[in-house]
Design an enzyme around this catalytic site. Sequence first.
Site, mmCIF file in Angstrom:
data_model
loop_
_atom_site.group_PDB
_atom_site.id
_atom_site.type_symbol
_atom_site.label_atom_id
_atom_site.label_comp_id
_atom_site.label_asym_id
_atom_site.label_seq_id
_atom_site.Cartn_x
_atom_site.Cartn_y
_atom_site.Cartn_z
ATOM 1 N N CYS A 112 5.160 45.560 -4.730
ATOM 2 C CA CYS A 112 4.280 46.453 -5.314
ATOM 3 C C CYS A 112 3.695 46.038 -6.895
ATOM 4 O O CYS A 112 2.880 46.725 -7.522
ATOM 5 C CB CYS A 112 5.091 47.859 -5.732
ATOM 6 N N HIS A 127 2.155 51.439 -11.355
ATOM 7 C CA HIS A 127 2.147 51.384 -10.188
ATOM 8 C C HIS A 127 2.229 52.634 -9.467
ATOM 9 O O HIS A 127 3.449 53.491 -10.136
ATOM 10 C CB HIS A 127 3.140 50.408 -9.429
ATOM 11 N N ASN A 180 1.707 55.967 -2.023
ATOM 12 C CA ASN A 180 2.150 54.598 -2.530
ATOM 13 C C ASN A 180 1.490 53.627 -1.823
ATOM 14 O O ASN A 180 1.822 53.204 -0.662
ATOM 15 C CB ASN A 180 3.655 54.474 -2.530
#
Length: 319
Positions: free
Chosen positions: A112, A246, A276
């Site tokens: 990520c 993020h 996500n």
Amino acid sequence: MKTIISDIATYLPSKIVTNDDLSKILDTSHEWIYTRTGIEKRRVSAENELASDLGIAASKKILEQTNLNPLDIDAIIVSTTTADRRFPSCACRIQGAIGASRAFAFDLNAACAGFIYCLAVADSIMKSMNLKNILLVAAETLTKFVDWTDRSTCVLFGDGAGAALLKASNDESKGIIATKLYCDGEEEKYNSILSHSGSQNGNRGYTTMAGRAVFKYAIEDMTLSINEILAENNMTINNVDWIIPHQANRRILESMCKLKGFPIGKVIITTRDHANTSSASIPLALKEKMDEGQVKQGDTLLFTALGAGLVWGSAIVKL
Ligand code: UT7
């Protein structure tokens, strides 16, 4: 010489899966998912729509937007944790598909935190190799790598891609100001809290995550990297217009602001629509807020992210 983000484009698969859709196939509810994560829906790629397909679509858009001749691209760096194949890389496929035949191309996997890792590498090779145009693509299809019967992980992820055109510029007033990267790969400790089994299992494997532990590390480590990068550059949070983190979970970002004193009004949060999307989440959030006029040319942005590894880091960029 500075490396600037000259343009950005994104691509999202057309299929939308809402929390209510998931509650029909899993023991879950919109209420649970939304209150714990801020996620309302996510995009899910089609069976035959792979990470490089998403990346190609975003790359074609950026070529259209900028009128850039693909032959003028010097390098293509693709951030992905969900490459179509072990090899060749997604970057090679994208290079071929958009006709960037003079570019060298490679994938980078920093989970990520991949967009921030790629920015750091791109900034460095732009200068050391005297390049002019780098295409940075973050393309992720995590919905293909989750167990759709595991409600604790599958509800969290979505698919998407962002492509950023990075250019060498003599204008010292904008561009990448600093990047700071971290990794702590103590296997026992971290692979047990967030990993993908992959070929360890002799098959494609699934993503597993101990959410509460990751939640805690995300707050502590992103805070550490923000404070260190600001201090090293003689800046404070007052010098930053927008924090673009993020987008794993709205609650992580709210808790980080509450516990660590960051101004929530400066934090861009887009978890609701995208879930996500791993390393694609920062370019997706940036593009959305630029299109809405919230983030403008001249703004100073602070990107921050944490992901499997653990890897984490921050970047400061003036648009
Ligand atoms: O991108 C990489 C970085 N990733 C992250 O930053 C994610 C970090 N972690 C998180 O976002 C949160 O920890 C989660 C959203 C994953 C989980 O939230 P939580 O508040 O930490 O919940 P939990 O895992 O402690 O689970 C609480 C309860 C459990 O039930 P019991 O044991 O209390 O009876 C779970 O079984 O919620 C249950 N649960 C669910 N219930 C309904 C877990 N998933 C679901 C679900 N629907 N989808």
